[in-house]
Scaffold this active site. Structure first.
Site, PDB file in Angstrom:
ATOM      1  CD  GLU A 108      -6.339  30.629   1.447  1.00 11.33           C
ATOM      2  OE1 GLU A 108      -7.476  30.424   0.973  1.00 11.33           O
ATOM      3  OE2 GLU A 108      -5.477  29.734   1.556  1.00 11.33           O
TER       4      GLU A 108
ATOM      5  CD  GLU B   9       8.679  35.050   0.398  1.00 10.67           C
ATOM      6  OE1 GLU B   9       9.619  34.833  -0.381  1.00 10.67           O
ATOM      7  OE2 GLU B   9       8.820  35.302   1.603  1.00 10.67           O
TER       8      GLU B   9
ATOM      9  NE  ARG C 178      -3.895  -2.124   0.332  1.00 12.72           N
ATOM     10  CZ  ARG C 178      -4.022  -3.066  -0.595  1.00 12.72           C
ATOM     11  NH1 ARG C 178      -3.261  -3.040  -1.678  1.00 12.72           N
ATOM     12  NH2 ARG C 178      -4.913  -4.019  -0.449  1.00 12.72           N
TER      13      ARG C 178
ATOM     14  CD  GLU D 297      -2.007  31.873  -0.069  1.00 12.45           C
ATOM     15  OE1 GLU D 297      -2.804  30.941   0.066  1.00 12.45           O
ATOM     16  OE2 GLU D 297      -1.655  32.609   0.876  1.00 12.45           O
TER      17      GLU D 297
ATOM     18  NE  ARG E  93      -5.264  25.187  -5.301  1.00 17.45           N
ATOM     19  CZ  ARG E  93      -4.843  25.334  -4.076  1.00 17.45           C
ATOM     20  NH1 ARG E  93      -3.564  25.157  -3.782  1.00 17.45           N
ATOM     21  NH2 ARG E  93      -5.674  25.686  -3.116  1.00 17.45           N
TER      22      ARG E  93
ATOM     23  CD  GLU F  58      -4.953  28.906   5.602  1.00 14.22           C
ATOM     24  OE1 GLU F  58      -5.035  29.541   4.528  1.00 14.22           O
ATOM     25  OE2 GLU F  58      -3.870  28.452   6.018  1.00 14.22           O
TER      26      GLU F  58
END
Length: 193
Positions: free
Chosen positions: A101, A143, A42, A145, A69, A97
Site C-alpha cells: 500500500e 488491482e 443474533r 485499489e 470508502r 500490506e
C-alpha cells in the site's frame, strides 16, 4: 464456558445458519439461548481478521492513506491496513500490506495488541503493529485499489480527531496507542524485521 464466573451472561448457540458468503464476509444468523432461558436471534459477520500498521518516519511524522470508502461515500484518512489471508501470520500480513500500500519496508516492528472494532455484529480482530526505520520503495497496489499517501504529525492527527474529521475507529485507536507509548504508559517491544 460453563462453570465460569461469567456463566450468568453467556448466550449459547442452539442453531446457526449462513445467510451470505462473499469475497471475505460471511454473514450468519443464529438462534441462541439467553441466560434467563428465553431465546433470541443474533445476526453477525465472521471476518478473517486484519492488520493495521502505524508507520513512523524518522522525523516523527506518520505515513497515512487517503482512500475512498464506498459504504461511507467519502474519502477517509487511515493508517495502512489489510485483511489477513487464510493461515497468514499477522506480522507477515503487516509487512506485506505496508509494502503493497505504501511502498515502505521497516527495519523494526512492534506488536501493540488487537482491537475488536464492531463487537455487536462482527468477530473481526485487527492486530496493531508499529513500524519504524522506514525505507521507501515502490507501491504495489492491488488491482482496483486506489489510495493517496500523505504524512501527518501526531499533533495534526490529534487535531483532526478532535474536530471529527478523522473518524476511522482503527486509526483513532492507533493514534491513542501511539500517544500512550510516547507518554511512556504503554510500552512496545521492538524486534528487527
Amino acid at each position: 464456558m460453563a462453570g465460569t464466573e461469567d456463566d450468568h451472561l453467556v448466550e449459547r448457540l442452539l442453531e446457526g445458519s449462513q445467510v451470505y458468503s462473499g469475497h471475505f464476509l460471511d454473514v450468519r444468523r443464529d438462534r441462541v439461548a439467553l441466560p434467563d432461558g428465553r431465546t433470541a436471534q443474533r445476526e453477525y459477520i465472521r471476518h478473517p481478521g486484519a492488520v493495521m500498521i502505524v508507520p513512523l518516519l524518522d522525523d516523527g511524522r506518520l505515513v497515512m492513506e487517503r482512500q475512498y470508502r464506498y459504504p461511507m461515500g467519502r474519502v477517509m484518512l487511515e493508517f495502512p491496513a489489510g485483511k489477513l489471508d487464510a493461515g497468514e501470520d499477522p506480522l507477515s500480513c503487516g509487512q506485506r500490506e505496508l509494502l503493497e500500500e505504501t511502498g515502505y519496508s521497516a527495519a523494526e516492528w512492534a506488536y501493540a495488541g488487537v482491537l475488536h472494532n464492531a463487537i455487536a455484529y462482527s468477530d473481526e480482530g485487527i492486530h496493531i503493529y508499529f513500524a519504524r526505520g522506514l525505507t521507501r520503495g515502490a507501491q504495489q497496489l492491488d488491482e482496483g485499489e486506489f489510495l493517496e499517501l500523505v504524512t501527518h504529525t501526531v499533533d495534526e492527527l490529534d487535531r483532526l480527531a478532535a474536530q471529527g474529521e478523522m473518524t476511522d475507529a482503527k486509526t483513532l485507536i492507533g493514534l491513542l496507542w501511539l500517544q500512550r507509548w510516547q507518554q511512556g504508559a504503554w510500552p512496545l517491544q521492538w524486534q528487527p524485521a
